[in-house]
Design a protein around this motif. Structure first.
Motif, mmCIF file in Angstrom:
data_model
loop_
_atom_site.group_PDB
_atom_site.id
_atom_site.type_symbol
_atom_site.label_atom_id
_atom_site.label_comp_id
_atom_site.label_asym_id
_atom_site.label_seq_id
_atom_site.Cartn_x
_atom_site.Cartn_y
_atom_site.Cartn_z
ATOM 1 N N GLU A 1 -8.256 7.532 2.333
ATOM 2 C CA GLU A 1 -9.218 6.958 1.694
ATOM 3 C C GLU A 1 -10.260 7.678 1.060
ATOM 4 N N GLY B 1 3.231 8.056 8.876
ATOM 5 C CA GLY B 1 2.698 8.155 7.527
ATOM 6 C C GLY B 1 1.157 8.341 7.532
ATOM 7 N N VAL B 2 0.701 9.107 6.282
ATOM 8 C CA VAL B 2 -0.695 9.407 6.150
ATOM 9 C C VAL B 2 -1.526 8.866 5.047
ATOM 10 N N ILE B 3 -2.484 8.148 5.462
ATOM 11 C CA ILE B 3 -3.202 7.553 4.015
ATOM 12 C C ILE B 3 -4.587 8.234 4.060
ATOM 13 N N PHE C 1 2.903 1.545 8.901
ATOM 14 C CA PHE C 1 3.240 2.752 8.164
ATOM 15 C C PHE C 1 2.608 3.911 8.982
ATOM 16 N N GLU C 2 1.388 3.843 9.442
ATOM 17 C CA GLU C 2 0.836 4.940 10.151
ATOM 18 C C GLU C 2 1.470 5.246 11.472
ATOM 19 N N SER C 3 1.831 4.278 11.960
ATOM 20 C CA SER C 3 2.510 4.377 13.399
ATOM 21 C C SER C 3 4.064 5.233 13.263
ATOM 22 N N ILE D 1 1.134 0.165 -0.431
ATOM 23 C CA ILE D 1 1.607 -0.049 1.145
ATOM 24 C C ILE D 1 2.781 -0.379 1.356
ATOM 25 N N ALA E 1 -0.158 -1.232 6.916
ATOM 26 C CA ALA E 1 -0.961 0.062 6.699
ATOM 27 C C ALA E 1 -0.733 0.679 8.143
ATOM 28 N N ALA E 2 -1.103 -0.271 9.085
ATOM 29 C CA ALA E 2 -1.060 0.305 10.488
ATOM 30 C C ALA E 2 0.455 0.762 10.885
ATOM 31 N N ALA F 1 2.712 10.224 1.840
ATOM 32 C CA ALA F 1 1.327 10.273 2.009
ATOM 33 C C ALA F 1 1.020 8.987 0.901
ATOM 34 N N ARG G 1 -10.345 6.014 7.303
ATOM 35 C CA ARG G 1 -9.640 7.283 7.104
ATOM 36 C C ARG G 1 -10.182 8.347 6.298
#
Length: 435
Positions: free
Chosen positions: A213, A209-211, A204-206, A50, A201-202, A64, A29
């Protein structure tokens, strides 16, 4: 948010471990660049961060996450992988020190983190080698008596899935002559922790959401809207959640003064043949013993024995991780003398003086959760749910933890290491003498 530690890292940015070698594919990311606006900024992409982020985005908040290294880089991706209920201090101590009201509130939540983990795995189809059951093993008769008390205490708070294995009955679960008995928690379990946090985390992004790194927090600016600064940008948010735990460093001094990073070491063997695996752990449960400086072990999804133990105060590594842990393994399973060790790694957890989690507020719009003192797999998932509740407007359960008084270590972190090491030496001596 994590800070670099002494462990070497591989090309994927994770510490070299069995978990990193067997983790599912994950995107690299990007780092934070520029100025961003969200409802909530979470600092730290381990279990606490997370879990909080996922609960919040499910409630409709724009969220985020900032992470200094990679998702799961710290303790969440390096721990023993055991689903152990409750906290590092049990309910009788909580009641004696903080009163019946606090004990009842915390007792009602003591087994919830376990359920949250299982809900997440099922809801989002997370593949993380989930297996059932964990054992607390007694190394002497005094520890077995303590496990009987432990069972009675947990049952008082509604946890009815415990089975006491006295005398040689434990041998159906553990192929070792080391113990005097064990307590089996049928509701516990074990799993691949890095794949668990990656799966969440995946998820959350689905949901949008934005991570970010490779984005360590450099400054926390308080105000009506909190600003989280990194070298590359700023996230401005209505609220923030600080979830860096043992890898937060000293960037938030008021949190650092009341906690201390501690290291624990883990090794993983070569793949065991089926007969050997069946002999040492016939039912494939996870085990931890009842010593103050405890050993813990389990079989991985591919039949490697994962064995950890001991504590290094201040987060320092021993000269040789294998040299520190292999004798512990052989004390439990001497027949594995010629086994090859394929992986050895360490990681830090965050210790508090009273061994209870620290939840609270830095001000009206900045929350924190940290300091699980070795029981973070389940308690961190509970923390995420409680963070979601308080930001939604219901502070009741979060405040049950926040109302617990946490004192700083005497002399601060500078003197906490030698004082804690002296205390650990004393209790380890008691363990060896069966006192």
């Amino acid at each position: 948010m994590t800070q670099p530690d002494s462990a070497s890292t591989g090309r994927d940015g994770h510490v070299r471990s069995l978990y990193a070698a067997t983790m599912h594919a994950a995107p690299d990311r990007p780092a934070l660049v520029g100025h961003h606006h969200v409802d909530v900024c979470v600092v730290g992409a381990g279990f606490t961060g997370i879990s909080s982020a996922l609960h919040l985005i499910e409630q409709g908040f724009r969220v985020a996450v900032l992470e200094a290294q990679r998702v799961g880089f710290g303790a969440s991706g390096r721990n023993g992988g055991q689903i152990v209920n409750s906290y590092s201090r049990d309910m009788d101590m909580i009641e004696a020190r903080f009163g019946e009201t606090s004990a009842r509130a915390l007792g009602d939540m003591a087994f919830e983190g376990n359920r949250i983990i299982r809900e997440r795995i099922e809801q989002y189809g997370i593949q993380c080698d989930l297996k059932e059951g964990n054992l607390f093993a007694a190394c002497n008769d005094k520890q077995l008596a303590a496990l009987k008390h432990h069972k009675t205490l947990w049952e008082k708070y509604g946890h009815k899935t415990l089975e006491l294995l006295e005398d040689d009955a434990y041998r159906r679960e553990i192929g070792s002559e080391r113990y005097s008995g064990a307590l089996l928690d049928h509701s516990g379990g074990h799993l691949h922790p890095l794949n668990l946090v990656m799966g969440q985390a995946a998820a959350f992004e689905s949901l949008g959401g934005v991570i970010f790194e490779h984005s360590p927090m450099t400054r926390l600016e308080h105000g009506e809207r909190v600003k989280i600064h990194t070298d590359g940008g700023v996230i401005e948010a209505d609220r923030a959640v600080i979830a860096g735990n043992a890898y937060l460093g000293d960037i938030v001094p008021e949190l650092a003064d009341r906690s201390m990073p501690c290291g624990t070491q883990v090794i993983a063997t070569e793949v065991l043949d089926e007969a050997t695996a069946k002999r040492i752990l016939p039912t494939d449960r996870a085990v931890e013993d009842s010593n103050y400086l405890l050993d813990y072990y389990r079989l991985s999804g591919e039949r490697r024995l994962i064995y950890g133990g001991g504590v290094t105060y201040g987060g320092r590594d021993p000269a040789s991780i294998e040299g520190a842990i292999r004798p512990k393994l052989l004390k439990t399973f001497p027949e594995l003398e010629n086994i090859r060790i394929d992986y050895a790694w360490s990681g830090n957890f965050l210790l508090t003086l009273n061994r209870l989690p620290q939840f609270g507020r830095l001000n009206h719009n900045v929350y924190y959760a940290q300091g699980y003192s070795g029981h973070g797999v389940t308690a961190s998932h509970l923390a995420g749910r409680l963070v979601g509740e308080i930001i939604r407007g219901d502070s009741t359960r979060f405040d049950a933890f926040a109302d617990i008084r946490h004192l700083p270590f005497p002399g601060g972190r500078r003197f906490a290491v030698p004082f804690s090491a002296m205390g650990a030496w004393y209790y380890a001596l008691r363990d060896r003498l069966g006192m």
